[in-house]
Design an enzyme around this catalytic site. Sequence first.
Site, PDB file in Angstrom:
ATOM      1  N   GLY A 183       2.301  -5.857  -6.439  1.00 27.92           N
ATOM      2  CA  GLY A 183       1.953  -5.035  -7.600  1.00 27.92           C
ATOM      3  C   GLY A 183       0.747  -5.629  -8.317  1.00 27.92           C
ATOM      4  N   ALA A 270       6.191 -12.295  -8.202  1.00 26.54           N
ATOM      5  CA  ALA A 270       5.606 -11.309  -9.132  1.00 26.54           C
ATOM      6  C   ALA A 270       6.230  -9.955  -8.812  1.00 26.54           C
ATOM      7  CB  ALA A 270       4.090 -11.271  -8.958  1.00 26.54           C
ATOM      8  N   HIS A 445     -28.898   7.594 -15.343  1.00 25.45           N
ATOM      9  CA  HIS A 445     -29.150   7.346 -13.914  1.00 25.45           C
ATOM     10  C   HIS A 445     -29.952   6.063 -13.768  1.00 25.45           C
ATOM     11  CE1 HIS A 445     -29.886   8.184  -9.701  1.00 25.45           C
ATOM     12  NE2 HIS A 445     -31.161   7.877  -9.901  1.00 25.45           N
TER      13      HIS A 445
HETATM   14  P1  NAD Z   1       4.704  -4.659 -10.697  1.00 24.41           P
HETATM   15  O1  NAD Z   1       5.810  -3.752 -11.058  1.00 24.41           O
HETATM   16  O2  NAD Z   1       3.305  -4.242 -10.902  1.00 24.41           O
HETATM   17  O3  NAD Z   1       4.811  -5.048  -9.144  1.00 24.41           O
HETATM   18  C1  NAD Z   1       5.961  -5.619  -8.606  1.00 24.41           C
HETATM   19  C2  NAD Z   1       5.955  -5.341  -7.126  1.00 24.41           C
HETATM   20  O4  NAD Z   1       6.981  -6.095  -6.533  1.00 24.41           O
HETATM   21  C3  NAD Z   1       6.215  -3.886  -6.789  1.00 24.41           C
HETATM   22  O5  NAD Z   1       5.235  -3.467  -5.873  1.00 24.41           O
HETATM   23  C4  NAD Z   1       7.619  -3.908  -6.166  1.00 24.41           C
HETATM   24  O6  NAD Z   1       7.795  -2.913  -5.184  1.00 24.41           O
HETATM   25  C5  NAD Z   1       7.658  -5.291  -5.587  1.00 24.41           C
HETATM   26  N1  NAD Z   1       8.978  -5.885  -5.446  1.00 24.41           N
HETATM   27  C6  NAD Z   1      10.029  -5.810  -6.287  1.00 24.41           C
HETATM   28  N2  NAD Z   1      11.061  -6.555  -5.828  1.00 24.41           N
HETATM   29  C7  NAD Z   1      10.630  -7.133  -4.686  1.00 24.41           C
HETATM   30  C8  NAD Z   1      11.222  -8.043  -3.752  1.00 24.41           C
HETATM   31  N3  NAD Z   1      12.462  -8.518  -3.936  1.00 24.41           N
HETATM   32  N4  NAD Z   1      10.493  -8.421  -2.680  1.00 24.41           N
HETATM   33  C9  NAD Z   1       9.240  -7.941  -2.486  1.00 24.41           C
HETATM   34  N5  NAD Z   1       8.629  -7.093  -3.356  1.00 24.41           N
HETATM   35  C10 NAD Z   1       9.312  -6.706  -4.435  1.00 24.41           C
HETATM   36  O7  NAD Z   1       5.049  -6.043 -11.436  1.00 24.41           O
HETATM   37  P2  NAD Z   1       4.155  -7.342 -11.668  1.00 24.41           P
HETATM   38  O8  NAD Z   1       3.038  -7.401 -10.714  1.00 24.41           O
HETATM   39  O9  NAD Z   1       5.141  -8.462 -11.739  1.00 24.41           O
HETATM   40  O10 NAD Z   1       3.573  -7.090 -13.112  1.00 24.41           O
HETATM   41  C11 NAD Z   1       4.467  -6.816 -14.190  1.00 24.41           C
HETATM   42  C12 NAD Z   1       3.837  -5.897 -15.185  1.00 24.41           C
HETATM   43  O11 NAD Z   1       2.845  -6.616 -15.893  1.00 24.41           O
HETATM   44  C13 NAD Z   1       3.099  -4.718 -14.563  1.00 24.41           C
HETATM   45  O12 NAD Z   1       3.947  -3.632 -14.315  1.00 24.41           O
HETATM   46  C14 NAD Z   1       2.105  -4.400 -15.616  1.00 24.41           C
HETATM   47  O13 NAD Z   1       2.703  -3.554 -16.552  1.00 24.41           O
HETATM   48  C15 NAD Z   1       1.811  -5.749 -16.258  1.00 24.41           C
HETATM   49  N6  NAD Z   1       0.526  -6.278 -15.776  1.00 24.41           N
HETATM   50  C16 NAD Z   1      -0.599  -5.566 -16.018  1.00 24.41           C
HETATM   51  C17 NAD Z   1      -1.808  -6.046 -15.570  1.00 24.41           C
HETATM   52  C18 NAD Z   1      -3.043  -5.255 -15.852  1.00 24.41           C
HETATM   53  O14 NAD Z   1      -3.018  -4.424 -16.748  1.00 24.41           O
HETATM   54  N7  NAD Z   1      -4.117  -5.449 -15.101  1.00 24.41           N
HETATM   55  C19 NAD Z   1      -1.887  -7.225 -14.866  1.00 24.41           C
HETATM   56  C20 NAD Z   1      -0.719  -7.934 -14.629  1.00 24.41           C
HETATM   57  C21 NAD Z   1       0.491  -7.446 -15.100  1.00 24.41           C
END
Ligand code: NAD
Length: 471
Positions: A183, A270, A445
């Site tokens: 993610g 994560a 542009h």
């Molecule tokens: P996320 O929800 O973005 O991603 C988590 C990922 O882990 C998902 O793709 C999910 O399918 C996967 N997953 C879940 N359980 C799993 C497992 N047991 N094994 C393998 N994969 C698994 O969560 P994140 O990356 O931890 O970030 C948390 C939150 O923090 C985000 O939802 C976002 O709201 C925020 N965040 C935002 C930014 C930004 O704005 N650029 C950056 C970092 C975090």
Amino acid sequence: MTEGMTDLAIVGAGPGGYAAAFRAADLGLDVTLVDEAPHPGGVCLYHGCIPSKALLHVAQVIDQARHAEAWGVRFGSPTFDIPALQAWKAGVVERLTSGLGQLSRQRKVRYVKGCASIVDPHRLSVRGADSDQIIRFDHAILATGSSPAIPASLLLESDRVMDSTKALELSDVPARLLVVGGGYIGLELGTVYAALGSRVSIVEMTDGLLPGADRDLVTPVAKRMADLAEAIWTGTTVARLGVAGEGIVVDLEGKAAESSGQVFDRVLVAVGRRPNSKIAGLHNTRVQVDSSGFVQVDGQRRTAEPSIFAVGDLVGEPMLAHKASHEGRLAVEVIHGSKGVFEPLAIPAVVFTHPEIAWCGLTEMEAKVGGRAVKVVKFPWGASGRAATLDQVDGMTKLVVDCESEQVLGVGIVGAGAGELIAEGVLAVEMGATASDLTMTIHPHPTLSETLMESAEVFFGQSTHYLGKAR
Ligand code: NAD
């Protein structure tokens, strides 16, 4: 124990809490802001958005230097001074958090460093390093944010298993890094560590990276991640982590189960975040928490306890700093007597990978699921002069447009600077702009912003540089 009075007490000084405190002070309220950190800033400034973007900037420079060979410039292999890199990142955080401290003092916000618990609907108790105090308030805003979620299968007593906070410390560059979760955090920090030389493998539970994001936008990023990473195992989860000598051995379940048994120097978990709603003394109020741990609020961000409001990650998805700040300012205005409601048409999301992905408003998938009659237009950056000069031709700008009103309902962008470009899309959706409004607005542009104008031209089958049609 001392006792004080305040109009508004705010618990948590992240982007939700400090934005609320500053707006309240600007409106003339007496404000007390409580947090354990030395300055306002919260996870975003200390352990999230800001340090990660500082590191991603470095990763981008490395990436560009590598690509420069294709443009006739050779830099050679980079060498890293990790303590200097850590110091630079820490300097950025210090500059911004101490700046917020100064803004707070200038506004006469009373900043109390300590841990708050709720005594009753009009009193907080704060345990500080030197003394404890009771703060009586007319209103309070809870803005305690969220923390990394670590499932039981990934709990292991080892400092080689890191959450995002630990990974951002960058205590070393592991030779092999396993990232669990494809993610936001997994891809952003995976990009950083890969740029610094780690061999990165990513395990993602669903069938693709960034589940939930538009597949047209994810494809170029997934391709780039495939080049950058040693392995990307989708449809796979980690069944077990174990200590193996100096490393961590991983058992996988699902599509890539046969890759089990590999040893990594570090593991970054994560897999999402959980709201920090286990606030001491919350049971002394009528505040309700749902089964996912989110504090329940109404459209004005008031909890079931009339004197207490809650904002940010604590109250629901999306867990994004800019949504928290918006809610914080709204809650203060409601407390100050306004009739405002939280009902944005578009909350932008940005993933700061290389290239970046950004979107806002209605997605193509949401339109389909909701049965909404829309036309989807795509403008490939291969047709953009500016993208060619930046060697970023794999980008795309995409609009979701209402068939009848021709109103722009959603915007998605993948490509360099997508996070900056999306602001025009957010404004278009919020202002109810039509595709004609975008085509009739003269864009400079050569810039990537022209791709928004030209994607609107595609809607009418009249793009100057691209012959594609809406569908
Ligand atoms: P996320 O929800 O973005 O991603 C988590 C990922 O882990 C998902 O793709 C999910 O399918 C996967 N997953 C879940 N359980 C799993 C497992 N047991 N094994 C393998 N994969 C698994 O969560 P994140 O990356 O931890 O970030 C948390 C939150 O923090 C985000 O939802 C976002 O709201 C925020 N965040 C935002 C930014 C930004 O704005 N650029 C950056 C970092 C975090």
